[in-house]
Structures are given as structure tokens and as C-alpha cells.
Design a protein around this motif. Structure first.
Motif, PDB file in Angstrom:
ATOM      1  N   THR A 118     -38.535 -59.976  36.204  1.00 52.33           N
ATOM      2  CA  THR A 118     -37.544 -60.780  36.919  1.00 52.33           C
ATOM      3  C   THR A 118     -37.395 -62.150  36.293  1.00 52.33           C
ATOM      4  O   THR A 118     -36.280 -62.589  35.954  1.00 52.33           O
ATOM      5  N   VAL A 173     -33.997 -54.138  38.306  1.00 57.46           N
ATOM      6  CA  VAL A 173     -34.512 -55.510  38.333  1.00 57.46           C
ATOM      7  C   VAL A 173     -33.907 -56.336  37.205  1.00 57.46           C
ATOM      8  O   VAL A 173     -33.525 -57.498  37.403  1.00 57.46           O
ATOM      9  N   SER A 183     -31.608 -59.567  37.809  1.00 58.02           N
ATOM     10  CA  SER A 183     -32.254 -60.768  37.280  1.00 58.02           C
ATOM     11  C   SER A 183     -31.339 -61.517  36.323  1.00 58.02           C
ATOM     12  O   SER A 183     -31.371 -62.749  36.261  1.00 58.02           O
TER      13      SER A 183
END
Length: 368
Positions: free
Chosen positions: A49, A105, A109
Motif C-alpha cells: 500500500t 491493493v 493504492s
């Protein structure tokens, strides 16, 4: 349509970023128990992330001005939505759920990283009477978004069961999707960065080096607690998920939101340096309390109050930096964001790695 609508979009932009960053950590225990993700793999998700956001900070100087702030703002919201939509989908269609979750993710992100790059300068370009306070108030919406994410998700999981996380993820994705359309129409002022001010003389200054260390420490102190509070409450303290989430990440987010809102209201009157000293001591006390308190609810209060202690760290360091190096320009703030993201990545990642070490036994998460 006036600039008030633009400010609202900026506020929602930070709420969207908070949803993208903080939704998955509430599901860590579900991922661990139902998808067989190890604590080390969970730590890697957090590392991904903030590593992704860090790379966005590095490369933003090359593409943001070329693409334009409006387009970047729209893209940021679309990617936040896409990542949240993809999270339950990819977890199911990938042969290894970890890799599916990791891809989702990365997507949200990237969106969250672009929010960091473009929303603050957009807000800074708008006419304001509150000066620096308006920027701190903007950052408080990340905290309120974090609280909203933790509270709503926890209650939804309690009411509809742990299997409902997939629907909840899609519902959260609607917020940035709508905001992406709003960013298409709200008025903008020119938001130009001054990246030429970060001179070699400033880079060699020892005070700047110490400020970067503070950004690493502040990011680590904040994310190690916020990302792991839910899992810590359930696995290390034995509190059930609903109470653990309410008294852990929800209260952490509430205290952090209150801290930044108060700072935003005080604005120019706040003594950042003194508050940084006091907050650092309080943060250490909170971590010690969370680990060593025999009463689980006292430990959870340590987690919660930690939110207030870290609330000033990121904006406080940036304020001190801007006062010390007034000619640093936008590149200086991008550099600070990079080091802050390094701290966010390492703090949570190291927590997961240490917690997974067999040598600690049942003390694993506390050791982390």
C-alpha cells in the motif's frame, strides 16, 4: 458553482483515500481465518500500500503538471473505486487469494497516492481566510474518513456477518466513483508547484535530514497502531471483533480526527514544536500501555489515545519544515511525503514480520 464545491470534493477525496487505505486492515482477521493469509502476508499488503504511494510521490513531479490537476484528481478517485470493486472480485478469481488481494491493493493504492499529490495543492490554490489552518483542516477529513470506515464496516460486519465484506467493499467504492464525476465539473484555480526551490544547500542542511527522520518515525508510529489495532485487539487481547474494532481502530481514528480538527481550528496560534515534544512522549506511553496493561480495555485505551498523540506528527513536521525552509517549494513537500510513506510502510510491515516469528509465542503481536 463556487469554490465551496471544490473544497467539498477535496474533503471527499481524502475520505476516499482513508477508505481505500483503512478498509482492508479491518478485514485482516477475516483474511487470516477464511483465506489463510499469514501475518507476514498481511504485513506485505500494508507494505505494498505505502510502497506504491511512495513511488507515486517520486514520479508525480514528472506527470502531474503534464496531465493536469483536474485529470489527476479524477483518475485518483476512479482508481480508488476500481481497487475497492476489485478487492472481493480478485480474492475469489485468483488461484491464490493473497495475489488477488495484492493486485487490488496496488490499484487503490495508486489512487490514494495521487490524492496525496494533487488534493493539497488544489486546496492551497483556493482563496482562504484561515491560512495554514485550512490545510490542516483538510487533512482532518482523512481521519474522519478513517473513523467512518472503521465504524460503518464494523457495524455492517456485525449485522450481516463476516461474509458480507465483499458487498461492503463495493458499497465503499461508490463514494470515490461519484466524487470522480464531481471533480469533472467543479471550478479550479491554477495550482502550480514550485519544484525549483529545493536547492543543494537545503538538501545538505542537517535540519532537513532530521525532519525526514521525523517523517519516517511519525508515519511508522501512526500506521503500526492504526493498521494492526483491530487484529491486536482480537488476537492478542482476546476481545471479540465488534468490541475490538469499536475500541481499537474506531477510537484511534476518533482521537486522531479530534486532534487534527482542533489544530485546524487553532491554525496559526498552535505551538507546533511544543506539541510535537509532548505528543511524542504521549505516543510512547500509549504503546507501552497497549502492550503491558493487564486489563484488555486499558490496553485498548492506549491504542485509542495513541490516535491523538500521532495526530500532530505529520502536519506538525510539515509546518515546522515550511517555517524553517521557506524557499523549499513543492519538491520539498514531495520529499517529505516519500519519507513519510517509507515510515508507514516499514512500521506496519515490521510489525507483521516480528509478530510472525515463532520465538515470541503468544506474545507475537505485542512484540511487533
Amino acid at each position: 458553482m463556487n469554490f465551496k464545491s471544490t473544497r467539498i470534493c477535496c474533503y471527499i477525496g481524502y475520505i476516499s483515500q482513508a477508505v481505500a487505505i483503512n478498509f482492508a486492515p479491518i478485514l485482516f482477521v477475516i483474511f487470516h481465518r477464511t483465506l489463510s493469509l499469514s501475518y507476514a502476508q498481511i504485513g506485505v499488503l500494508t507494505l505494498i500500500t505505502f510502497a506504491t504511494q511512495m513511488f507515486l510521490d517520486i514520479f508525480s513531479v514528472f506527470f502531474v503538471d503534464r496531465i493536469g490537476f483536474r485529470r489527476c484528481a479524477i483518475i485518483s478517485q476512479v482508481l480508488c473505486a476500481a481497487g475497492l470493486f476489485a478487492l472481493p472480485l480478485f480474492a475469489g478469481i485468483f488461484k491464490t487469494p493473497f495475489f488477488g488481494i495484492a493486485v487490488a491493493v496496488v490499484i487503490y493504492s495508486v489512487g490514494a497516492g495521487i490524492v496525496d499529490v494533487v488534493v493539497s495543492p488544489i486546496m492551497a490554490s483556493l482563496p482562504s481566510e484561515s491560512g495554514r489552518g485550512s490545510m490542516i483542516f483538510l487533512h482532518s477529513f482523512y481521519c474522519w474518513g478513517q473513523l467512518l470506515t472503521a465504524l460503518v464496516t464494523t457495524l455492517a460486519l456485525h449485522i450481516f456477518g463476516s461474509s458480507s465484506w465483499k458487498i461492503i467493499s463495493v458499497c465503499w467504492g461508490i463514494i470515490p466513483l461519484i466524487n470522480s464525476f464531481a471533480f469533472s465539473f467543479v471550478p479550479f484555480k491554477n495550482a502550480e508547484s514550485d519544484d525549483g526551490g529545493l536547492t543543494l544547500k537545503i538538501l545538505k542542511n542537517r535540519a532537513l535530514a532530521m525532519i525526514m527522520v521525523l517523517m519516517v518515525c511519525g508515519g511508522a508510529a501512526e500506521l503500526a497502531m492504526s493498521q494492526w489495532a483491530s487484529t491486536f485487539a482480537q488476537e492478542a487481547l482476546g476481545v471479540n471483533k465488534t468490541m475490538g474494532d469499536l475500541l481499537g481502530p474506531c477510537m484511534f481514528a476518533l482521537f486522531m480526527a479530534l486532534g487534527r480538527t482542533i489544530q485546524g481550528i487553532k491554525g496559526e496560534k498552535l505551538n507546533y514544536r511544543l506539541n510535537m515534544y509532548l505528543s511524542s512522549v504521549l505516543c510512547a506511553v500509549c504503546y507501552i500501555t497497549a502492550v503491558f496493561a493487564k486489563n484488555p480495555y486499558a490496553a485498548l485505551m492506549g491504542c485509542a489515545v495513541c490516535g491523538y498523540s500521532v495526530s500532530i506528527m505529520w502536519p506538525g513536521v510539515l509546518t515546522i519544515m515550511s517555517q524553517r525552509f521557506k524557499s523549499g517549494g513543492g519538491a520539498m513537500f514531495a520529499l517529505a511525503a516519500i519519507f513519510g510513506d517509507v515510515g508507514c510502510s516499514l512500521g506496519s510491515f515490521i510489525t507483521g514480520v516480528v509478530a510472525s516469528m515463532p520465538v515470541w509465542g503468544s506474545f507475537g503481536l505485542k512484540a511487533g
